[in-house]
Design an enzyme around this catalytic site. Structure first.
Site, PDB file in Angstrom:
ATOM      1  N   ARG A 241       0.851  -1.184   0.000  1.00 30.92           N
ATOM      2  CA  ARG A 241       0.000   0.000   0.000  1.00 30.92           C
ATOM      3  C   ARG A 241       0.891   1.239   0.000  1.00 30.92           C
ATOM      4  NH1 ARG A 241      -3.425  -2.651  -1.636  1.00 30.92           N
ATOM      5  NH2 ARG A 241      -5.500  -3.059  -0.798  1.00 30.92           N
ATOM      6  N   GLU A 270      -3.654   7.184  -5.015  1.00 29.09           N
ATOM      7  CA  GLU A 270      -3.996   6.598  -6.311  1.00 29.09           C
ATOM      8  C   GLU A 270      -5.294   7.198  -6.836  1.00 29.09           C
ATOM      9  OE1 GLU A 270      -3.964   2.310  -6.204  1.00 29.09           O
ATOM     10  OE2 GLU A 270      -2.014   2.292  -5.223  1.00 29.09           O
ATOM     11  N   HIS A 288      -0.712  -0.467 -10.020  1.00 27.44           N
ATOM     12  CA  HIS A 288      -1.423  -1.334  -9.052  1.00 27.44           C
ATOM     13  C   HIS A 288      -1.923  -2.621  -9.743  1.00 27.44           C
ATOM     14  CE1 HIS A 288      -3.851  -1.340  -5.053  1.00 27.44           C
ATOM     15  NE2 HIS A 288      -3.553  -2.573  -5.432  1.00 27.44           N
TER      16      HIS A 288
HETATM   17  C1  8YV Z   1      -6.516  -5.843  -5.540  1.00 24.72           C
HETATM   18  C2  8YV Z   1      -4.898  -5.430  -3.669  1.00 24.72           C
HETATM   19  O1  8YV Z   1      -6.534  -5.920  -6.892  1.00 24.72           O
HETATM   20  O2  8YV Z   1      -6.124  -7.258  -2.825  1.00 24.72           O
HETATM   21  C3  8YV Z   1      -5.535  -6.225  -2.589  1.00 24.72           C
HETATM   22  O3  8YV Z   1      -5.449  -5.786  -1.426  1.00 24.72           O
HETATM   23  O4  8YV Z   1      -4.153  -4.560  -3.390  1.00 24.72           O
HETATM   24  C4  8YV Z   1      -5.107  -5.622  -5.102  1.00 24.72           C
HETATM   25  O5  8YV Z   1      -4.191  -6.544  -5.564  1.00 24.72           O
HETATM   26  C5  8YV Z   1      -7.428  -4.746  -5.093  1.00 24.72           C
HETATM   27  O6  8YV Z   1      -7.373  -4.581  -3.725  1.00 24.72           O
HETATM   28  C6  8YV Z   1      -8.861  -5.009  -5.509  1.00 24.72           C
HETATM   29  O7  8YV Z   1      -9.771  -4.457  -4.603  1.00 24.72           O
END
Ligand code: 8YV
Length: 335
Positions: A241, A270, A288
């Site tokens: 993150r 983002e 991402h």
């Molecule tokens: C997802 C991510 O695509 O799963 C997670 O926490 O960071 C990503 O890889 C995204 O969160 C989809 O909501």
């Protein structure tokens, strides 16, 4: 009995939407434009189940709009830092996520960046496309040898461990910092050395990989002072993150040469990115895409459906997310 209303905030893979439609009454967002706060408030006030993603900020004010019929927020994704889980818990709303199914793909992307950064792969591609390749040269585009480097993993959960497995195969030695030491059976298998002191680990490693979740405790954990500890030959990679790193401090450290390079898949605000990062050659920027494989996205959808189905059948869902321990008293079951 009418089928429960499931409102999905973003366009999901076609097979997932088809199966969701077969099981429940659904509202989809086929335009795939992220919902505004007003649209999220309306959705949460009408739904039995809300299926959000990382692009939806489900804060206390949105959760306050939920009606008594909302039973579950079934997040499509593993991280739940965009959801006020405590506020949901206080209203008796369950929250679930999709752990496990995106671990290997996210670790693959992390390892790809770990290899590409010291070898200047993205920069080399750019230089060639810009007409800068006039033939092989003994001294042009030399990077640094990855084998033998020390990798420091911050956050040794599922994804951190999957990165460690890959790193060992490429000849990196594995170091890690975590809230608590992982069981010896795991760290010995990974040949990973635990550092209780993050600052000490940062001073000792060549590449840092951020694999911890975003929490109030990890926000800006990597700040200007800690970046300085890394040193001018070191690299940092973040596929977790964005807000775990102070992005402005990172851009400044890269510009001044305090660290050698960075590879980022996630950002503090983002889709906005600190403009300085875009201009720097020693930075790899991915949009991402850690879990962006057809397979992960399909399996994330499966998990969402299994969690909804369990709740609708009055079972505890397999991927329940609880509020942070500091704010939650499991003994009383109440926050
Ligand atoms: C997802 C991510 O695509 O799963 C997670 O926490 O960071 C990503 O890889 C995204 O969160 C989809 O909501």
């Amino acid at each position: 009995m009418t089928a429960p209303l499931v409102i999905v905030t973003r366009k999901l893979p076609p097979d997932v939407q088809a199966r969701l439609s077969a099981l429940f009454a659904c509202e989809f967002n086929d335009d795939d434009v992220p919902m505004s706060a007003a649209q999220l408030s309306s959705a949460i006030s009408r739904a039995d189940v809300l299926v959000p993603t990382v692009t939806d900020k489900i804060d206390g004010s949105i959760i306050s709009k939920a009606s008594a019929r909302l039973k579950l927020i079934a997040n499509f994704g593993a991280g739940t830092d965009h959801i006020d889980v405590l506020a949901a818990h206080r209203k008796g709303i369950l929250v679930t996520n999709t752990p496990g199914v995106l671990t290997e793909d996210t670790a693959d992307l992390t390892m790809a960046i770990i290899l590409a950064l010291p070898r200047r792969l993205v920069e080399a591609d750019r230089r060639l496309r810009d007409g800068g390749f006039s033939g092989w040269s003994p001294t042009w585009m030399t990077g640094r040898r990855v084998r033998g480097m020390k990798l420091g993993i911050v956050g040794m959960g599922r994804i951190g461990q999957a990165v460690a497995r890959r790193a060992g195969a490429f000849g990196l030695s594995v170091h890690y910092h975590n809230r608590t030491e992982v069981p010896r059976s795991i760290s010995e298998g990974l040949q990973a050395r635990y550092w209780d002191d993050l600052d000490a680990m940062l001073s000792a490693v060549d590449i840092v990989s951020i694999n911890c979740p975003s929490t109030p405790q990890t926000r800006h954990m990597i700040n200007a002072q800690r970046l300085r500890r890394l040193g001018p030959q070191s690299y940092i990679v973040n596929t977790s993150r964005g807000d775990v790193i102070d992005e402005a401090a990172l851009a400044a450290a890269l510009r001044s040469g305090e660290i050698a390079g960075a590879g980022l898949d996630v950002y503090e605000r983002e889709p906005d990115i600190t403009p300085d990062l875009i201009d720097l050659p020693n930075v790899i920027l991915a949009p991402h895409i850690g879990s962006a494989t057809e397979e992960s996205r399909q399996e994330m959808g499966e998990k969402v459906m299994i969690n909804i189905r369990a709740v609708m059948d009055a079972h505890m869902p397999p991927d329940r997310v609880l509020p942070p321990r500091a704010s939650y008293n499991p003994a009383s079951g109440a926050a």
